[in-house]
Design a protein around this motif. Structure first.
Motif, PDB file in Angstrom:
ATOM      1  N   THR A  67     -96.622  11.020 -50.967  1.00 52.97           N
ATOM      2  CA  THR A  67     -97.953  10.556 -51.816  1.00 52.97           C
ATOM      3  C   THR A  67     -99.120  11.011 -51.100  1.00 52.97           C
ATOM      4  N   HIS A  68    -100.481  10.726 -51.480  1.00 55.38           N
ATOM      5  CA  HIS A  68    -101.474  11.197 -51.095  1.00 55.38           C
ATOM      6  C   HIS A  68    -101.622  11.117 -49.556  1.00 55.38           C
ATOM      7  N   LYS A  69    -101.349   9.991 -49.155  1.00 54.78           N
ATOM      8  CA  LYS A  69    -101.395   9.380 -47.741  1.00 54.78           C
ATOM      9  C   LYS A  69    -100.660  10.593 -46.859  1.00 54.78           C
ATOM     10  N   ASP A  70     -99.696  11.368 -47.325  1.00 54.53           N
ATOM     11  CA  ASP A  70     -98.864  12.392 -46.623  1.00 54.53           C
ATOM     12  C   ASP A  70     -99.719  13.479 -46.424  1.00 54.53           C
ATOM     13  N   GLU A  72    -103.038  13.868 -46.766  1.00 54.14           N
ATOM     14  CA  GLU A  72    -104.287  13.753 -46.391  1.00 54.14           C
ATOM     15  C   GLU A  72    -104.589  14.761 -45.012  1.00 54.14           C
ATOM     16  N   LYS A  76    -107.636  17.281 -45.135  1.00 54.92           N
ATOM     17  CA  LYS A  76    -108.639  17.242 -44.217  1.00 54.92           C
ATOM     18  C   LYS A  76    -108.890  18.685 -43.399  1.00 54.92           C
ATOM     19  N   GLN A 103    -108.041   2.086 -56.275  1.00 60.98           N
ATOM     20  CA  GLN A 103    -107.641   1.788 -54.867  1.00 60.98           C
ATOM     21  C   GLN A 103    -108.899   1.273 -54.178  1.00 60.98           C
ATOM     22  N   LYS A 105    -111.034   3.396 -52.787  1.00 58.24           N
ATOM     23  CA  LYS A 105    -111.109   4.520 -51.980  1.00 58.24           C
ATOM     24  C   LYS A 105    -110.928   5.724 -52.596  1.00 58.24           C
ATOM     25  N   LYS A 107    -110.327   9.675 -53.239  1.00 53.62           N
ATOM     26  CA  LYS A 107    -109.041  10.431 -52.543  1.00 53.62           C
ATOM     27  C   LYS A 107    -109.739  12.143 -52.632  1.00 53.62           C
ATOM     28  N   TYR A 411     -95.221  15.556 -55.820  1.00 53.93           N
ATOM     29  CA  TYR A 411     -96.223  14.440 -55.367  1.00 53.93           C
ATOM     30  C   TYR A 411     -96.102  13.290 -56.355  1.00 53.93           C
ATOM     31  N   SER A 564    -109.141  -4.550 -49.696  1.00 54.50           N
ATOM     32  CA  SER A 564    -109.840  -3.487 -49.195  1.00 54.50           C
ATOM     33  C   SER A 564    -111.023  -3.015 -49.973  1.00 54.50           C
TER      34      SER A 564
END
Length: 586
Positions: A67-70, A72, A76, A103, A105, A107, A411, A564
């Motif tokens: 996922t995008h979290k993986d 990030e 960065k 969400q 936030k 991306k 993804y 959130s």
């Protein structure tokens, strides 16, 4: 006429698409090979042990679903200035920002020339398929498109929305010329720093070129509806500008004012025509074909979260066809409609097998998931092993996995689609909902689509009173015991308490999910609450996202506001004027 435009071969584009989709399996393997060869030196892929192999079997065995979290931490590093090949073989020159409306936030995603190329590819194909059904002459397009603010990352990379990155490319301008889709407005309007001034000038430029406009479009249906709601308020000022040949004093951005003023000269005849047409309309029905008599259709993304705006858009469009645009996201493109004559509600999207490598996670209802196991990814479905593009089955639902040329490998996009059929050997997908957008308190599981259907049922009561729903969203309030659903509505006029009480009960009854109904019957979920907000509240939400740097072209009203997303929730709660609780379950 079309024959003057020799650079763009409509039939050739369609023939190429037909050839690719007849051999979708082979094309997919070739596309994966190209992606892995071009990016084989990337640190991310090097660490996964592919060893230079590019076949799908090795790829699936070595590369995990992410996922995008993986991703990030990798993105960065790139944004912070690490120029080594981290996710892609070639250096990254810019960053794309998602809207953040889903969400709460934004991306960060990588953007490169390969994405520009795939965007132009799908624009050309979509135009070719549209033009076969609705031929247009050389002319202009009234396009409500807007740039976002450009930011600079720590590593001095430009960061903007994906649409802004596309609009700024030279390929975009040449492609729009090729497909006879040149915008009425000068670049200064598209890239203007003030959305409201850009919108006003889009409308004005559209009127100046009213006889040349061949179609009306925006990225999302919401933007077109918003434009014509605005037109209802400012049309007389626009007439004055046309009549006198002087731009309204409301336009203060120098670049916008200068570029649009060059297009203006006194035209009392056109102003009189516009005025007479506007006063002759009944509640603005058919304003688009009335003012733009040579327009052939209205075009934009109209599926998924845009469907609630179709009723109002049809009101403005009169007898003009509504054509749903391509299927994609900030992460990349997926497919296009091969039958533009279908209404948006029935539109499906044929996957382009050379635009990326696609896999699909089969999803099936999973009523036995224990409460402790429930999460945004497991709450609604049991998952099976991903299947390839040509292995999907008609009638089944899947989550899309994409691998593309811009650093995304296996993804999880988060979109749930249903396979409606095949075009040659590539599947035609119908968008169902976003996976993580769920209303849930107990054992209930209602998706964005369930919310939309509930709202559609309740708004029938509004229509009977000649009232109109401007926009809506939802929230799960767990501060009460038990928790309950809160639906926020903005109306175009005041409604009686009796009507709103009835609407509230109707909303509650229209959620037919078995877990919701059973929980409501035993009071394990509290009574649904309908909160009516002040007129202009959803404009404040739009303004909030614009202040964060989002572009109107990319804006989607969040349909389920999580905790959130506190700033949006605060806007909704502080602007609520009335509250009603359902009595549908006693």
């Amino acid at each position: 006429m079309l024959e003057k435009n020799r650079e763009f071969d409509i039939e050739g584009v369609i023939e190429e698409f037909e050839a690719l989709t007849k051999e979708a399996g082979r094309v997919q393997r070739e596309t994966l090979r190209r992606i892995l060869e071009e990016n084989g030196q990337a640190e991310y892929l090097q660490n996964l042990g592919l060893g230079g192999r590019t076949d799908p079997e090795t790829f699936k065995a070595c590369v995990p679903l992410v996922t995008h979290k993986d991703l990030e931490p990798y993105i960065k590093r790139i944004a912070d200035g690490d120029a080594s090949p981290i996710l892609t073989g070639k250096p990254v020159t810019s960053i794309s920002l998602s809207s953040g409306t889903t969400q709460g936030k934004r991306k960060l995603l990588l953007f490169n020339e390969e994405l520009v190329h795939s965007t132009m590819q799908i624009y050309r194909l979509s135009f070719a398929l549209r033009n076969r059904e609705f031929p247009i002459r050389n002319g202009k397009a009234l396009q409500f498109i807007y740039s976002s603010k450009q930011l600079k990352t720590k590593g001095d990379l430009i960061a903007a929305t994906a649409t802004t990155n596309v609009y700024r490319s030279e390929q975009f301008k040449s492609t729009m010329k090729d497909i006879q889709s040149q915008c009425c407005s000068p670049d200064a309007v598209i890239f203007g720093s003030d959305f409201n001034q850009s919108l006003y000038c889009h409308l004005l430029c559209g009127l100046i070129y009213s006889n040349e406009v061949q179609f009306i479009s925006s990225t999302f249906a919401h933007s077109i509806v918003h434009a014509f709601r605005t037109f209802e308020q400012v049309w007389e000022d626009l007439c004055t500008d046309v009549r006198e040949g002087v731009l309204s004093s409301r336009i203060t951005v120098p670049s916008i004012r200068e570029s649009v003023s060059r297009l203006l000269s006194p035209n009392p005849d056109l102003a009189d025509t516009i005025y007479k047409k506007c006063v002759g309309l009944s509640n603005w029905y058919g304003v688009i074909p009335e003012l733009w008599p040579n327009a052939k259709y209205v075009y934009g993304i109209m599926t998924g979260s845009m469907e609630p705006y179709l009723k109002k858009l049809r009101h403005y469009a009169g007898n003009l066809p509504l054509i749903s645009a391509e299927y994609g996201s900030s992460e990349g493109w997926i497919g296009t409609s091969v039958d533009p004559r279908l209404p948006p509600e029935s539109t499906t999207f044929a996957v382009l097998p050379d635009i990326g490598y696609f896999e699909f996670i089969p999803l099936r209802e999973n009523p036995r998931v224990q409460e402790l196991e429930r999460s945004a990814s497991t709450i609604h479905y049991a998952e099976s092993e991903p299947v390839s593009l040509t292995e999907v089955r008609v009638g089944e639902e899947y989550e899309i996995i994409i691998t593309n040329f811009a650093g995304l490998y296996r993804y999880r996009l988060g979109d749930v689609v249903k396979v409606a059929g095949f075009h040659n050997s590539t599947p035609k997908l119908k968008f169902i909902c976003r996976r993580g957008l769920l209303l849930t308190v107990n054992i209930d599981k209602n998706t964005e689509k369930d919310l939309q259907l509930s709202v559609e049922e309740a708004t029938k009561l509004l229509a009977a009173e000649k009232l109109e729903l401007v926009d809506f969203t939802s929230y799960v309030d767990m501060s009460t015991d038990p928790g309950h659903y809160v639906i926020f509505w903005e109306l175009n006029a005041d409604a009686s308490d009796d009507v709103l009480h009835s609407c509230c009960d109707c909303l509650d009854r229209a959620f037919v999910d078995a877990g919701y109904v059973s929980s409501r019957k035993v009071q394990a979920i509290g009574a649904l609450e309908l909160r009516v907000v002040e007129r202009g509240t959803f404009q404040k939400i739009l303004d909030h996202y614009l202040c964060l740097g989002a572009a109107v072209s990319q804006f989607k009203t969040p349909r389920c506001v999580g905790t959130s997303n506190s700033e949006v929730l605060q806007i909704l709660c502080t602007n609520a004027t009335k509250s009603y609780f359902s009595t549908a379950y006693g």
